[in-house]
Structure formats: structure tokens, C-alpha cells
Design a protein around this motif. Structure first.
Motif, PDB file in Angstrom:
ATOM      1  N   CYS A  52       0.835  -1.214   0.000  1.00 36.59           N
ATOM      2  CA  CYS A  52       0.000   0.000   0.000  1.00 36.59           C
ATOM      3  C   CYS A  52       0.866   1.258   0.000  1.00 36.59           C
ATOM      4  CB  CYS A  52      -0.888   0.055   1.235  1.00 36.59           C
ATOM      5  SG  CYS A  52      -1.940  -1.377   1.353  1.00 36.59           S
ATOM      6  N   GLU A  53       0.578   2.157  -0.889  1.00 30.76           N
ATOM      7  CA  GLU A  53       1.378   3.370  -1.039  1.00 30.76           C
ATOM      8  C   GLU A  53       1.449   4.184   0.260  1.00 30.76           C
ATOM      9  OE1 GLU A  53      -0.198   6.008  -4.002  1.00 30.76           O
ATOM     10  OE2 GLU A  53       1.781   6.790  -4.499  1.00 30.76           O
ATOM     11  N   GLY A  54       0.281   4.375   0.902  1.00 30.20           N
ATOM     12  CA  GLY A  54       0.244   5.190   2.133  1.00 30.20           C
ATOM     13  C   GLY A  54       1.075   4.578   3.247  1.00 30.20           C
ATOM     14  N   TYR A  81       6.154   5.735 -10.792  1.00 30.53           N
ATOM     15  CA  TYR A  81       5.125   6.777 -10.912  1.00 30.53           C
ATOM     16  C   TYR A  81       4.666   7.434  -9.623  1.00 30.53           C
ATOM     17  CZ  TYR A  81       1.854   3.114  -9.520  1.00 30.53           C
ATOM     18  OH  TYR A  81       1.212   2.135  -8.820  1.00 30.53           O
ATOM     19  N   SER A  82       5.198   7.030  -8.473  1.00 27.57           N
ATOM     20  CA  SER A  82       4.634   7.596  -7.230  1.00 27.57           C
ATOM     21  C   SER A  82       5.345   8.886  -6.815  1.00 27.57           C
ATOM     22  CB  SER A  82       4.697   6.594  -6.078  1.00 27.57           C
ATOM     23  OG  SER A  82       4.240   7.232  -4.898  1.00 27.57           O
ATOM     24  N   TYR A  83       4.733   9.995  -7.208  1.00 31.45           N
ATOM     25  CA  TYR A  83       5.271  11.295  -6.768  1.00 31.45           C
ATOM     26  C   TYR A  83       5.099  11.457  -5.266  1.00 31.45           C
ATOM     27  CZ  TYR A  83       5.262  12.292 -11.757  1.00 31.45           C
ATOM     28  OH  TYR A  83       5.488  12.228 -13.099  1.00 31.45           O
ATOM     29  N   SER A 114      12.431   6.342 -13.254  1.00 29.61           N
ATOM     30  CA  SER A 114      12.260   6.294 -11.795  1.00 29.61           C
ATOM     31  C   SER A 114      12.009   7.711 -11.323  1.00 29.61           C
ATOM     32  CB  SER A 114      13.506   5.745 -11.099  1.00 29.61           C
ATOM     33  OG  SER A 114      13.406   5.994  -9.699  1.00 29.61           O
ATOM     34  N   VAL A 115      10.877   7.913 -10.645  1.00 28.21           N
ATOM     35  CA  VAL A 115      10.607   9.261 -10.114  1.00 28.21           C
ATOM     36  C   VAL A 115      11.272   9.448  -8.755  1.00 28.21           C
ATOM     37  CG1 VAL A 115       8.472   9.499 -11.444  1.00 28.21           C
ATOM     38  CG2 VAL A 115       8.339   8.674  -9.069  1.00 28.21           C
ATOM     39  N   ILE A 116      11.828   8.368  -8.186  1.00 24.21           N
ATOM     40  CA  ILE A 116      12.472   8.529  -6.874  1.00 24.21           C
ATOM     41  C   ILE A 116      13.995   8.694  -6.972  1.00 24.21           C
ATOM     42  CG2 ILE A 116      10.585   7.284  -5.696  1.00 24.21           C
ATOM     43  CD1 ILE A 116      12.646   4.983  -5.174  1.00 24.21           C
TER      44      ILE A 116
END
Ligand code: DQA
Length: 144
Positions: A52-54, A81-83, A114-116
Motif C-alpha cells: 500500500c502506497e500510504g 510513478y509515485s510522486y 524512476s521518479v524517486i
């Protein structure tokens, strides 16, 4: 000196998930291996996995306090994709090392982004479970 090793979605299925890509060892086997190798470097490790992202964001936030000197993170598909995860990492003033078991650049195009990465100290990809150990070694050099 303690670090947190975070694993994202579907990595709880290591051992059964696409073994031709990720191998046959379970996450628990891999964590035991990381723990042994980290111990040789005088580093303590704790492990967290979530789909889970959160919950992953909350785990990243937990690195903010005094408990952890840094973090190794395999954000799995959220990498791409998780900004929200990226913002969480850049909100925590501790070193993060991005890890991938597979060589994401030799796979599908969506995995090439990779957005991270821009908010991590560095990236290790393509060495299977060894990627985690290399990341712990890199992190140990930074935090000691
Ligand atoms: C992965 C690569 C990601 O593209 C993928 O979504 C994963 C695992 C890796 O460790 O190679 O779940 O992060």
C-alpha cells in the motif's frame, strides 16, 4: 547504527513471483541474508514491506526520527510513478539508496523511468538479492 530496508508491492511474493526474473528465494530468506551481511559491517537492519502506497509513505516518514541513519528502498512498481513516495523521501533528511533486483533498464520501457532516483543518493539495479547487500554497503559508507 541502524537502517530500515523497505520493500514495496508484490515483493512479498518473491520466491513464487516470476522466478526467472526475481529468483526463487523468498523475501524472508533475502532479509536473513541482508541481516547477516549487514552485521559484518556493524549495521543493524529492520525490515518493512507493504503493498500500500500510504503505508510505504508512513515507513519512509519513520526514518525521520533518531531510530534510523538511512534507508534502502525497493519501491517496486511505485518507483515508476509515485510522486507521493518521492515527496516523502525528499521530506526526510537522511540518505536513501534505491534498489532493484532486476536490471530495470533492460526491461519494458515504463521501468526505465524512476521518479524517486533524483531524491535518492544512488541506485543499484540488476544484481538480484545482491543488489540489497551492495546498497547496504553503499549506505554504510555514507552514514559511518
Ligand atoms: C523491481 C522492478 C520494478 O519495475 C517492479 O515493478 C518490481 C520489482 C525490481 O526489484 O527489480 O516490482 O523493483
Amino acid at each position: 547504527m541502524k537502517i530500515l530496508v523497505i520493500n514495496g508491492p508484490n515483493l512479498n511474493l518473491l520466491g513464487v513471483r516470476e522466478p526467472h526474473i526475481y529468483g526463487t528465494r523468498t523475501l524472508s530468506d533475502i532479509n536473513d541474508y541482508i541481516l547477516d551481511e549487514a552485521k559484518k559491517l556493524g549495521i543493524e537492519c529492520e525490515f518493512y514491506q507493504s503493498n500500500c502506497e500510504g503505508e510505504l509513505i508512513a515507513a519512509v516518514h519513520s526514518v525521520l526520527g533518531d531510530d534510523y541513519a538511512g534507508c534502502v528502498i525497493n519501491a517496486a512498481a511505485y518507483t515508476h510513478y509515485s510522486y507521493a513516495l518521492r515527496d516523502a523521501i525528499s521530506s526526510v533528511n537522511k540518505p536513501f539508496v534505491e534498489v532493484h533486483m532486476s536490471n530495470v533498464h533492460s526491461r519494458e520501457e515504463f521501468r526505465h523511468t524512476s521518479v524517486i532516483s533524483p531524491v535518492c543518493k544512488g541506485i543499484i539495479a540488476g544484481f538480484g538479492e545482491e543488489s540489497y547487500v551492495l546498497a547496504v554497503k553503499a549506505l554504510a559508507d555514507i552514514i559511518k
